[in-house]
Design an enzyme around this catalytic site. Sequence first.
Site, PDB file in Angstrom:
ATOM      1  N   HIS A 192       0.843  -1.194   0.000  1.00 55.03           N
ATOM      2  CA  HIS A 192       0.000   0.000   0.000  1.00 55.03           C
ATOM      3  C   HIS A 192       0.880   1.246   0.000  1.00 55.03           C
ATOM      4  O   HIS A 192       1.885   1.292   0.724  1.00 55.03           O
ATOM      5  CB  HIS A 192      -0.905   0.017   1.234  1.00 55.03           C
ATOM      6  CG  HIS A 192      -1.892  -1.118   1.276  1.00 55.03           C
ATOM      7  ND1 HIS A 192      -3.242  -0.926   1.167  1.00 55.03           N
ATOM      8  CD2 HIS A 192      -1.721  -2.465   1.421  1.00 55.03           C
ATOM      9  CE1 HIS A 192      -3.866  -2.101   1.237  1.00 55.03           C
ATOM     10  NE2 HIS A 192      -2.958  -3.048   1.404  1.00 55.03           N
ATOM     11  N   SER A 220     -10.296  -6.573  -5.137  1.00 57.68           N
ATOM     12  CA  SER A 220     -11.066  -6.889  -3.941  1.00 57.68           C
ATOM     13  C   SER A 220     -12.559  -6.821  -4.252  1.00 57.68           C
ATOM     14  O   SER A 220     -13.212  -7.824  -4.488  1.00 57.68           O
ATOM     15  CB  SER A 220     -10.707  -5.927  -2.811  1.00 57.68           C
ATOM     16  OG  SER A 220     -11.469  -6.189  -1.654  1.00 57.68           O
ATOM     17  N   LYS A 221     -13.133  -5.597  -4.284  1.00 58.33           N
ATOM     18  CA  LYS A 221     -14.553  -5.454  -4.590  1.00 58.33           C
ATOM     19  C   LYS A 221     -14.817  -4.430  -5.688  1.00 58.33           C
ATOM     20  O   LYS A 221     -15.649  -4.667  -6.560  1.00 58.33           O
ATOM     21  CB  LYS A 221     -15.322  -5.050  -3.317  1.00 58.33           C
ATOM     22  CG  LYS A 221     -15.365  -6.131  -2.246  1.00 58.33           C
ATOM     23  CD  LYS A 221     -16.261  -5.717  -1.092  1.00 58.33           C
ATOM     24  CE  LYS A 221     -15.703  -4.488  -0.362  1.00 58.33           C
ATOM     25  NZ  LYS A 221     -16.550  -4.111   0.807  1.00 58.33           N
ATOM     26  N   GLY A 222     -14.137  -3.297  -5.628  1.00 56.98           N
ATOM     27  CA  GLY A 222     -14.505  -2.193  -6.481  1.00 56.98           C
ATOM     28  C   GLY A 222     -13.475  -1.784  -7.497  1.00 56.98           C
ATOM     29  O   GLY A 222     -12.707  -2.601  -8.012  1.00 56.98           O
ATOM     30  N   THR A 277      -3.224   5.438   2.701  1.00 59.38           N
ATOM     31  CA  THR A 277      -2.593   4.706   1.607  1.00 59.38           C
ATOM     32  C   THR A 277      -3.656   3.920   0.844  1.00 59.38           C
ATOM     33  O   THR A 277      -4.743   3.647   1.353  1.00 59.38           O
ATOM     34  CB  THR A 277      -1.529   3.730   2.118  1.00 59.38           C
ATOM     35  OG1 THR A 277      -2.149   2.753   2.977  1.00 59.38           O
ATOM     36  CG2 THR A 277      -0.427   4.445   2.872  1.00 59.38           C
ATOM     37  N   ARG A 309      -3.510  -9.186  -3.987  1.00 65.65           N
ATOM     38  CA  ARG A 309      -4.433  -8.972  -2.885  1.00 65.65           C
ATOM     39  C   ARG A 309      -4.448 -10.210  -1.990  1.00 65.65           C
ATOM     40  O   ARG A 309      -4.247 -11.345  -2.466  1.00 65.65           O
ATOM     41  CB  ARG A 309      -5.859  -8.702  -3.387  1.00 65.65           C
ATOM     42  CG  ARG A 309      -6.029  -7.458  -4.237  1.00 65.65           C
ATOM     43  CD  ARG A 309      -5.532  -6.194  -3.572  1.00 65.65           C
ATOM     44  NE  ARG A 309      -6.218  -5.870  -2.341  1.00 65.65           N
ATOM     45  CZ  ARG A 309      -7.118  -4.896  -2.196  1.00 65.65           C
ATOM     46  NH1 ARG A 309      -7.460  -4.159  -3.239  1.00 65.65           N
ATOM     47  NH2 ARG A 309      -7.649  -4.632  -1.020  1.00 65.65           N
ATOM     48  N   HIS A 339      35.343  23.933 -18.941  1.00 66.84           N
ATOM     49  CA  HIS A 339      34.428  24.873 -18.300  1.00 66.84           C
ATOM     50  C   HIS A 339      35.235  25.863 -17.451  1.00 66.84           C
ATOM     51  O   HIS A 339      35.793  25.511 -16.408  1.00 66.84           O
ATOM     52  CB  HIS A 339      33.441  24.096 -17.419  1.00 66.84           C
ATOM     53  CG  HIS A 339      32.289  24.911 -16.935  1.00 66.84           C
ATOM     54  ND1 HIS A 339      31.247  24.361 -16.221  1.00 66.84           N
ATOM     55  CD2 HIS A 339      31.981  26.230 -17.060  1.00 66.84           C
ATOM     56  CE1 HIS A 339      30.357  25.300 -15.930  1.00 66.84           C
ATOM     57  NE2 HIS A 339      30.797  26.448 -16.427  1.00 66.84           N
ATOM     58  N   LYS A 396      19.248 -31.565 -22.907  1.00 64.97           N
ATOM     59  CA  LYS A 396      18.880 -30.642 -23.983  1.00 64.97           C
ATOM     60  C   LYS A 396      18.782 -29.240 -23.378  1.00 64.97           C
ATOM     61  O   LYS A 396      17.980 -29.005 -22.487  1.00 64.97           O
ATOM     62  CB  LYS A 396      17.556 -31.026 -24.633  1.00 64.97           C
ATOM     63  CG  LYS A 396      17.273 -30.210 -25.887  1.00 64.97           C
ATOM     64  CD  LYS A 396      16.026 -30.692 -26.606  1.00 64.97           C
ATOM     65  CE  LYS A 396      15.930 -30.048 -27.978  1.00 64.97           C
ATOM     66  NZ  LYS A 396      16.094 -28.601 -27.962  1.00 64.97           N
ATOM     67  N   ASP A 445      18.032 -25.219 -23.389  1.00 64.21           N
ATOM     68  CA  ASP A 445      17.026 -24.329 -23.979  1.00 64.21           C
ATOM     69  C   ASP A 445      17.678 -22.997 -24.309  1.00 64.21           C
ATOM     70  O   ASP A 445      17.557 -22.025 -23.579  1.00 64.21           O
ATOM     71  CB  ASP A 445      15.883 -24.138 -22.977  1.00 64.21           C
ATOM     72  CG  ASP A 445      14.619 -23.645 -23.646  1.00 64.21           C
ATOM     73  OD1 ASP A 445      14.624 -23.531 -24.891  1.00 64.21           O
ATOM     74  OD2 ASP A 445      13.639 -23.375 -22.938  1.00 64.21           O
TER      75      ASP A 445
END
Length: 812
Positions: free
Chosen positions: A123, A181-183, A243, A251, A339, A521, A523
Site C-alpha cells: 500500500h 477486492s470489490k470495487g 494509503t 491482494r 568549463h 537438452k 534451452d
Amino acid sequence: MAQGPAQVVDVDGRRLRLTNLDKVMYPETGMTKGEMIAYYAEIAPVMLPHVAGRPITRKRWVNGVGTPAHPEQAFFEKHLEEHAPDWIRRGVQHHSDGDKSYPVADTRATLVWLAQMGAIELHVPQWRFDPSGAPANPDRMVFDLDPGEGVGLPECAEVARLVRDLLRPIGLEPVPVTSGSKGIHLYAPLDGAQGAEQVSAVAHELARALEADHPDLVVSSMRKTLRGGRVLIDWSQNNAKKTTIAPYSLRGRFRPTVAAPRTWEELDDPQLRHLEAGEVLAIVAERGDPMLAVTQASADGPLQAYLSMRTTGATPEPMPDSAWGVANDGDPRFVIQEHHARRLHFDLRLERDGVLKSWAVPKGVPDGSGTNHLAVQTEDHPMEYLDFAGTIPEGQYGAGSMSVWDTGTYETEKWRDDEVIFTLHGRVGGPIGRVRLALIRTQGEGEKSQWLLHRMKEQRATPAVPTTDAARGAATADAAPGAATADAAPARPRDPVPRPMLAVAGAPGLVTGDDWAIEWKWDGIRVVARVEDGGVRLVSRNGVDQTATYPELGALASALRADAVVDGEIVALDEAGRPDFGLLQQRMNLGRPREVAAAATSVPVRLHLFDVLEVAGVPTVDEPYDLRRRRLERLLRPGVDAPVDVPPVVDLDAIAALEEARRAGLEGIVAKRRASTYRPGVRSDDWVKVKLSRTQAVVVGGYRVGTGSRAGRIRSLLVGIPGPGGLRYAGRVGSGLRERETQRLQARLDGLVVEASPFADVPAADASDAVWVRPEVVGEIEFGEWTRTGVARHPRWRGLRPDTRPEDVREE
C-alpha cells in the site's frame, strides 16, 4: 512440514536468500510463495514506476491467506525491519508515536525481498518523498469506488465513467484499476502544485456533486448505513496519512487477484471481473500498461533538477521541453567540455537513458593509469548539451565560458550504482583518441557524490588535459588518426564456420542400450565457434554471426588449450541455475553496442560445449562421438574464469534421464550414438532429441492489431509452418509477447508488409483485421496439442529464433 531448502539468488546484482518457496500462500489455487515471488519479479518493470519514491505499508500473511473456512491472520507493517538489507532505500515519516522508517521500492530486488517476507499486499500514498526526504505534494488523485450491498463491478464501472466525465473538462485524464477486492480505483495525474488537503477537498466536492446528480447510485458519506444498493466514492484516500493498494499489487483474498490497471474499453466489457496474477502478466505483455500515462504525466523526470536550476532566457544553455529526456537510436555519445567557471574544470557527460549523466572533473582525464582524478557527480543534463558552447552570464548557475574539448561515442563495459567502466572513441584528430576509463564511487549518492576517474592500464597515455591553445594544438598535430588507440584486439577468425549437425525428434524408447550417450537438452541458441589466433567467431545454425551479440564469450579463446572449432549452446540461466529461453530473448536481436553492453550486464550468458569439430587445424568430424567427447573435455582448461563449460554426459538411461530433466526443469534430453561421426549441416537419426514440452518453430505471416492504448500495435501474431501447399496456418498467439520485444518485432514486421496473405488458408475471424507480412521471421511457440485442423491449441510465444531459416522450419 518441510518446505524445501533455501536458495540464494541474484536479482539485478543483489543477492537474496529465499526460503520456504514451496509454502502454499493461496490454498484455493495452490499458488506457492515461490510463484508469488516470481509474479512480483516479472511484474516489476511495470509496477515500479507507480511505487517508486513512495513509502510502502505492507500487509503480510506469513502462513498464507488460508481458506474461507479457516482464514489466516494478516499483519500491517509500516516500520522497516532492522534486519532488512542495507541497499533497500528508506524513507522516514513523522508520527505521533515517533518516527518510522519505511521501505521504498525503487528496484526489482526490493519487491522480491518484500515478497520473501510474506508481504502480499503493498500500500502506498498518493505522494512521493522529495529530494530532501520530506513528503512532497500529491502527484496523483485517487477515487476508491466501493460497492455497497446489492451492487458490484458493473455499477462501479458506471460510476467510474461518471467521475471520468467530470474530470476531463478540468484537464484530468483518469485511468481505472479493478482493485482485486470489490470495487474500482480511479487515478488521475496532478502537477504537484496543491497540497493533500486541497486535493482531498476537490475530490470531496466532486463526490458530492455526483451524489447530488445520481442519489440512487452514488453516496459520498462514509456512514456504512447509507451504502446499501449504492457505490461509495471514497475521496478520503487522498489524505496524506492514508494509503491505497498499489497498482499491480497482489491482494490477500482467497484467490491471487491483483489491483490491475485497465483500459476504458475493458471497463465496458459486460463480463468485467477482477483479474488474477497469471492473467495480469499475460494482458500486460499483450497491451502494455494503461497506468503509465498517469506516472509519466505526474512524476518528476530526470531533468527536473537541471530545469529547476536555470531560467529560460537568462542563460544560453539548452532548455528542453520535457523533463524526461530524449532517447537516441544510435551508439551512445559522450562529450567532455572545458568549463572556465570560478575554477577551470572539465565536465564529462555520458549519454544514458535519454539524458547525459554528468561529472565535474577538476583535473580532467588522467594521463596514465598511475594517477586517479577526483570526479563529482552533478545533475543530469539534456541531450542538447552534447554540442553546447558559450558563455553562461554572471549570476547564473555555472557562470563562465564553456567549450567542447572532445566528443564522440562510447562503449559500456559495466554500469552499476557504484562503478562504471567504458571506452571513449573521440573525434578524428581530437585529443582523447580511444581510451578505456573507470568511474568508481567513493562517497555519497546521486548529485555531489564523489568518484575516482581511473585510466585503465592497458591504454597508451595521450595528452588528456591541454590547458592552453598551444598545448591543445600540439596534442592534435602530433597524433595521427588512431594513434591514441590501444593495441588492437585479436581479429575474428576469417575461416568459414561449418553448420552444426542436427537431431531428429523421437521418444525415449527409441534410444535404449549402451550404444547411446545421453546429454541434457539446453534451452538456448545453438552456435558453432571458431577459435583462432586469440580471436573468437560465433555463428548460429543458420549462418548468422553472433560474435558481437555475446561479447563475454570472447573469453572462449583463453578457456581452450588450443585453436579449435567447437559446437555448443548459448544459455541464460534463471535464479535457480536453469536455462531460461525467455530470459535469453533479452540478449537476442540486439545490434547497437549500447544495448548489447547493457544486456550483457543484466543478463549474463554461458556457453555449454558438447562437441568438437577441429583441434589445432586438424579435423575431428570423422572420429566417433566418444573420442570427440574426450578431446573436448581435455581441450577446456580446468578452473578457467570464463562463462564456458562442458556439461558431463548423463549417467542414466533415456527414461530415467527424461524424468530427471523434468524434475530439474530442463527442456529434455539428446541421445547420441557413441560410434557416430559428426555430419555438419545434416539432420541425422544418429542424434535423437526428446523434449518434455511441445515446442514448435513457426514462421510469422502476419499480425492482428490492438485496440485502445495498443491501437495500431501488435495484439497477436499469425503464424504458420511451411509445407508442400505453401504456409500452413498454425494459429494466432498473443500470450507471452513482452512489450519491449513486441516493439522491436513490430519495427521489423512493418518493413515486410504485403497486401496478400502468405497462408494457404486463414479463418475469416483471424483475417478480418490482419496485417500481412512476407514470411521471413521465425519464432518459437509452446503449445498443448494440435487440433484436427492443424492449429496449435493454447499457444504461448517463447521468442524469436534468429538461428533458424524459414525454409528449415518443419512440424516437430
